[in-house]
Design an enzyme around this catalytic site. Structure first.
Site, PDB file in Angstrom:
ATOM      1  N   ASP A  13       0.805  -1.225   0.000  1.00 26.36           N
ATOM      2  CA  ASP A  13       0.000   0.000   0.000  1.00 26.36           C
ATOM      3  C   ASP A  13       0.835   1.271   0.000  1.00 26.36           C
ATOM      4  O   ASP A  13       0.407   2.302   0.493  1.00 26.36           O
ATOM      5  CB  ASP A  13      -0.975   0.010   1.203  1.00 26.36           C
ATOM      6  CG  ASP A  13      -1.753  -1.287   1.290  1.00 26.36           C
ATOM      7  OD1 ASP A  13      -2.356  -1.661   0.280  1.00 26.36           O
ATOM      8  OD2 ASP A  13      -1.716  -1.949   2.340  1.00 26.36           O
ATOM      9  N   LYS A  16       2.096   2.143  -5.090  1.00 24.64           N
ATOM     10  CA  LYS A  16       2.696   1.642  -6.336  1.00 24.64           C
ATOM     11  C   LYS A  16       1.767   1.892  -7.499  1.00 24.64           C
ATOM     12  O   LYS A  16       2.192   2.183  -8.603  1.00 24.64           O
ATOM     13  CB  LYS A  16       2.964   0.137  -6.255  1.00 24.64           C
ATOM     14  CG  LYS A  16       3.996  -0.274  -5.248  1.00 24.64           C
ATOM     15  CD  LYS A  16       4.228  -1.782  -5.286  1.00 24.64           C
ATOM     16  CE  LYS A  16       2.995  -2.584  -4.899  1.00 24.64           C
ATOM     17  NZ  LYS A  16       2.659  -2.514  -3.468  1.00 24.64           N
ATOM     18  N   ASN A  38      -5.244 -10.201  -3.924  1.00 21.56           N
ATOM     19  CA  ASN A  38      -4.972  -9.748  -2.562  1.00 21.56           C
ATOM     20  C   ASN A  38      -4.488  -8.301  -2.596  1.00 21.56           C
ATOM     21  O   ASN A  38      -4.463  -7.626  -1.584  1.00 21.56           O
ATOM     22  CB  ASN A  38      -3.932 -10.646  -1.870  1.00 21.56           C
ATOM     23  CG  ASN A  38      -2.716 -10.920  -2.728  1.00 21.56           C
ATOM     24  OD1 ASN A  38      -2.708 -10.649  -3.922  1.00 21.56           O
ATOM     25  ND2 ASN A  38      -1.687 -11.486  -2.136  1.00 21.56           N
ATOM     26  N   GLY A  40      -4.402  -4.254  -3.768  1.00 19.79           N
ATOM     27  CA  GLY A  40      -5.403  -3.218  -3.936  1.00 19.79           C
ATOM     28  C   GLY A  40      -4.719  -1.938  -4.323  1.00 19.79           C
ATOM     29  O   GLY A  40      -3.917  -1.413  -3.569  1.00 19.79           O
ATOM     30  N   HIS A  41      -4.977  -1.496  -5.533  1.00 19.83           N
ATOM     31  CA  HIS A  41      -4.408  -0.224  -5.981  1.00 19.83           C
ATOM     32  C   HIS A  41      -5.543   0.776  -6.080  1.00 19.83           C
ATOM     33  O   HIS A  41      -6.551   0.489  -6.710  1.00 19.83           O
ATOM     34  CB  HIS A  41      -3.868  -0.334  -7.403  1.00 19.83           C
ATOM     35  CG  HIS A  41      -2.632  -1.155  -7.520  1.00 19.83           C
ATOM     36  ND1 HIS A  41      -1.638  -1.143  -6.584  1.00 19.83           N
ATOM     37  CD2 HIS A  41      -2.204  -1.976  -8.500  1.00 19.83           C
ATOM     38  CE1 HIS A  41      -0.654  -1.943  -6.985  1.00 19.83           C
ATOM     39  NE2 HIS A  41      -0.985  -2.467  -8.142  1.00 19.83           N
ATOM     40  N   THR A  42      -5.368   1.938  -5.503  1.00 21.35           N
ATOM     41  CA  THR A  42      -6.319   3.007  -5.769  1.00 21.35           C
ATOM     42  C   THR A  42      -5.654   3.980  -6.725  1.00 21.35           C
ATOM     43  O   THR A  42      -4.557   4.451  -6.469  1.00 21.35           O
ATOM     44  CB  THR A  42      -6.685   3.770  -4.480  1.00 21.35           C
ATOM     45  OG1 THR A  42      -6.976   2.796  -3.486  1.00 21.35           O
ATOM     46  CG2 THR A  42      -7.898   4.640  -4.693  1.00 21.35           C
ATOM     47  N   GLN A 223       1.921  -6.496  -3.482  1.00 17.58           N
ATOM     48  CA  GLN A 223       2.433  -6.538  -2.107  1.00 17.58           C
ATOM     49  C   GLN A 223       3.759  -5.775  -2.011  1.00 17.58           C
ATOM     50  O   GLN A 223       3.910  -4.781  -2.686  1.00 17.58           O
ATOM     51  CB  GLN A 223       2.575  -7.987  -1.587  1.00 17.58           C
ATOM     52  CG  GLN A 223       1.251  -8.678  -1.419  1.00 17.58           C
ATOM     53  CD  GLN A 223       0.633  -9.085  -2.752  1.00 17.58           C
ATOM     54  OE1 GLN A 223       1.265  -9.745  -3.539  1.00 17.58           O
ATOM     55  NE2 GLN A 223      -0.590  -8.684  -3.002  1.00 17.58           N
ATOM     56  N   THR A 238       3.126 -12.703   2.380  1.00 19.46           N
ATOM     57  CA  THR A 238       2.283 -13.297   1.357  1.00 19.46           C
ATOM     58  C   THR A 238       3.058 -14.477   0.755  1.00 19.46           C
ATOM     59  O   THR A 238       4.200 -14.738   1.139  1.00 19.46           O
ATOM     60  CB  THR A 238       1.857 -12.255   0.299  1.00 19.46           C
ATOM     61  OG1 THR A 238       0.787 -12.792  -0.486  1.00 19.46           O
ATOM     62  CG2 THR A 238       3.019 -11.849  -0.595  1.00 19.46           C
ATOM     63  N   GLY A 301     -10.889  -3.336   3.482  1.00 16.45           N
ATOM     64  CA  GLY A 301     -11.485  -2.258   4.270  1.00 16.45           C
ATOM     65  C   GLY A 301     -10.941  -2.181   5.694  1.00 16.45           C
ATOM     66  O   GLY A 301     -11.372  -1.361   6.496  1.00 16.45           O
ATOM     67  N   ASP A 332       2.696  14.804   1.932  1.00 18.92           N
ATOM     68  CA  ASP A 332       1.739  15.816   2.421  1.00 18.92           C
ATOM     69  C   ASP A 332       1.056  15.411   3.728  1.00 18.92           C
ATOM     70  O   ASP A 332       0.641  16.267   4.511  1.00 18.92           O
ATOM     71  CB  ASP A 332       0.671  16.095   1.348  1.00 18.92           C
ATOM     72  CG  ASP A 332      -0.032  14.827   0.900  1.00 18.92           C
ATOM     73  OD1 ASP A 332       0.669  13.874   0.491  1.00 18.92           O
ATOM     74  OD2 ASP A 332      -1.280  14.763   0.965  1.00 18.92           O
ATOM     75  N   GLY A 414       0.068  14.413  -2.939  1.00 10.47           N
ATOM     76  CA  GLY A 414      -1.397  14.423  -2.920  1.00 10.47           C
ATOM     77  C   GLY A 414      -1.924  13.218  -3.682  1.00 10.47           C
ATOM     78  O   GLY A 414      -1.152  12.436  -4.239  1.00 10.47           O
TER      79      GLY A 414
HETATM   80  P1  IMP Z   1      -2.407 -13.107   1.584  1.00  8.36           P
HETATM   81  O1  IMP Z   1      -1.568 -12.438   0.545  1.00  8.36           O
HETATM   82  O2  IMP Z   1      -3.874 -12.914   1.371  1.00  8.36           O
HETATM   83  O3  IMP Z   1      -2.023 -14.530   1.792  1.00  8.36           O
HETATM   84  O4  IMP Z   1      -2.105 -12.369   2.977  1.00  8.36           O
HETATM   85  C1  IMP Z   1      -0.839 -12.485   3.624  1.00  8.36           C
HETATM   86  C2  IMP Z   1      -0.432 -11.180   4.296  1.00  8.36           C
HETATM   87  O5  IMP Z   1      -0.140 -10.212   3.292  1.00  8.36           O
HETATM   88  C3  IMP Z   1      -1.526 -10.521   5.150  1.00  8.36           C
HETATM   89  O6  IMP Z   1      -0.893  -9.850   6.227  1.00  8.36           O
HETATM   90  C4  IMP Z   1      -2.160  -9.525   4.226  1.00  8.36           C
HETATM   91  O7  IMP Z   1      -2.801  -8.474   4.900  1.00  8.36           O
HETATM   92  C5  IMP Z   1      -0.941  -9.045   3.464  1.00  8.36           C
HETATM   93  N1  IMP Z   1      -1.224  -8.528   2.131  1.00  8.36           N
HETATM   94  C6  IMP Z   1      -1.511  -9.247   1.024  1.00  8.36           C
HETATM   95  N2  IMP Z   1      -1.669  -8.446  -0.040  1.00  8.36           N
HETATM   96  C7  IMP Z   1      -1.458  -7.184   0.391  1.00  8.36           C
HETATM   97  C8  IMP Z   1      -1.435  -5.917  -0.254  1.00  8.36           C
HETATM   98  O8  IMP Z   1      -1.608  -5.775  -1.467  1.00  8.36           O
HETATM   99  N3  IMP Z   1      -1.184  -4.840   0.539  1.00  8.36           N
HETATM  100  C9  IMP Z   1      -0.935  -4.966   1.860  1.00  8.36           C
HETATM  101  N4  IMP Z   1      -0.911  -6.128   2.499  1.00  8.36           N
HETATM  102  C10 IMP Z   1      -1.177  -7.237   1.775  1.00  8.36           C
HETATM  103 MG    MG Z   2      -2.828  -2.027  -1.644  1.00 10.73          MG
END
Ligand code: IMP
Ligand code: MG
Length: 427
Positions: A13, A16, A38, A40-42, A223, A238, A301, A332, A414
């Site tokens: 997070d 990237k 797994n 999440g890019h905003t 990740q 992960t 979330g 910022d 920003g």
């Molecule tokens: P998994 O990738 O779902 O197996 O989760 C393993 C660990 O990686 C957990 O602590 C998740 O919260 C973390 N994790 C997996 N993908 C992301 C990501 O894109 N951003 C932040 N943490 C992640």
């Molecule tokens: Mg993310």
């Protein structure tokens, strides 16, 4: 022309999505090489907010070919859903290509992911519950289902059968769940075949040909370094290689072809899920940083755990990735602090560690040793050159550069795509 890898240097997070999308304007191919939904890019473009989980951020840039490499695990439902959502909002997704060797996340692995976590009790990882870990485990166990398997019914059936031999025992006898039906799963997987087939390619060939033709290729990590299966805070990681080396194996390019490795870091630190985090802030301080930074997970979330910048982690990331450049995002968010702590070393029961301790238990007991940098109060969100930044903000960045041993090339100030200071071109 160049091949550029973009990796997260912390626990994910870092922004990237924005960094790669920022670059995406000038690149031809964007390759996702590890992880799955797994991530999440905003990405905010022209005030419109897009949340991507599986698709590479480059999908939002016209003229870019987004590629899902062999190192990725794909949940077909999520794939189609994200494509539909983007199409509904007028975005063209027809350029998307998918490696024939990428693995599929069958529905049973989601079930196993969640059930396993429950059974771990206090030792749980805090996974995203998307079936990522079990699918990579299947890959290593040689019982995975690959994209190309969807196109041969009898092979697919055999593979599903093979995968379920042990899993059904586990589900029924250990987890007290219903047995997974081979026919049902096979039919479900087959139902994706026609839709996915036009996108399927040999991604290694595609990427190498593009490099031969002088095109620019961006390798986008899911990740981050500290969640990498080899180099992260194992077992709280992960299940893939999120560091730069993963780009080579996960896309099918040799290390000699890579020109730059760009690390992305927040100006502070966040983490979701369980595991050690030396600079974590609790109570009001952590809450303040979370509110200021809007630190809630895109995928689950969940409120993110927040803390100060950890230079030990940054220097480690420089080393294990061979970083050539650093992008610092969300500077910022630190505006308005009188002074800003930066962790420069750890104290582990009286012993000072300037670099990452070898032993996991030492890291778990690490107490941050802080240096305090003077803050600034001016609004920096409209600043577009380094020289215009308040002197203390400049000093903060220079301090990070020195201690992380890598130049800071871009600074995010920003949320918008344009809210960045570019000091150096990456290549
Ligand atoms: P998994 O990738 O779902 O197996 O989760 C393993 C660990 O990686 C957990 O602590 C998740 O919260 C973390 N994790 C997996 N993908 C992301 C990501 O894109 N951003 C932040 N943490 C992640
Ligand atoms: Mg993310």
């Amino acid at each position: 022309m160049p091949a550029v890898i973009v990796v997260g240097t912390q626990w994910g997070d870092e922004g990237k999505g924005k960094a790669t999308d920022h670059l995406g304007v000038d690149v031809d191919l964007v390759v996702k090489f590890n992880g799955g939904n797994n991530a999440g890019h905003t990405v905010v473009i022209d005030g419109e907010k897009y949340a991507l989980h599986l698709l590479p951020a480059g999908i939002l840039s016209d003229g870019v070919t987004p590629i899902i490499g062999n190192g990725v695990v794909i949940d077909p439902e999520v794939l189609f859903q994200e494509i539909e959502e983007l199409e509904d909002r007028g975005r063209d997704t027809s350029r998307l290509k998918i490696s024939a060797n990428a693995h599929i996340i069958p529905s049973y692995n989601r079930l196993i992911d969640r059930t396993t976590e429950k059974f771990l009790g206090k030792r749980q990882i805090g996974t995203t519950g998307r079936g990522i870990g079990p699918t990579y485990a299947d890959k290593m166990n040689r019982i995975g289902i690959r994209v190309q398997d969807l196109f041969d019914e009898s092979i697919l059936r055999q593979k599903v059968e093979g995968a379920l031999v042990n899993k059904n025992h586990l589900l029924v006898k250990v987890f007290n769940k219903r047995k997974v039906d081979i026919d049902e799963v096979t039919a479900e997987l087959l139902s994706y075949a026609d839709r996915i087939q036009p996108m399927v390619v040999d991604s290694s060939q595609l990427v190498n040909d593009a490099l031969d033709e002088g095109k620019t290729v961006l390798f986008e990590a899911g990740q981050a370094t500290m969640l990498d299966i080899d180099h992260g805070t194992y077992p709280f990681v992960t299940s893939s290689n999120a560091t730069a080396g993963g780009a080579c194996t996960g896309a099918g390019v040799g290390p000699t072809r890579i020109d730059a490795v760009v690390g992305v870091t927040k100006a502070y630190t966040t983490r979701v899920g369980e595991g050690p985090f030396p600079t974590e802030l609790f109570d009001a301080e952590g809450e303040e940083l979370r509110e200021r930074g809007g630190e809630f997970g895109v995928t689950t979330g969940r409120p993110r755990r927040c803390g100060w910048f950890d230079a030990v982690v940054a220097r480690y990331a420089t080393r294990v990735n061979g970083l050539t450049d650093l992008v610092v995002t969300k500077l910022d968010v630190l505006t308005g602090y009188e002074q800003i702590p930066v962790c420069v070393a750890y104290d582990v029961e009286g012993e000072r560690f300037d670099d990452m301790p070898v032993s996991q238990s030492a890291f778990h007991h690490a107490e941050p040793i802080y240096e305090y940098l003077p803050g600034w109060s001016e609004d920096i969100s409209k600043v577009r050159t380094f020289e215009e930044l308040p002197v203390n903000a400049q000093r903060y960045i220079e301090f990070l550069e020195e201690i992380a041993r890598v130049r800071v090339s871009v600074i995010g100030v920003g949320a918008g795509r344009e809210a960045a200071i570019v000091r150096h071109q990456f290549v």
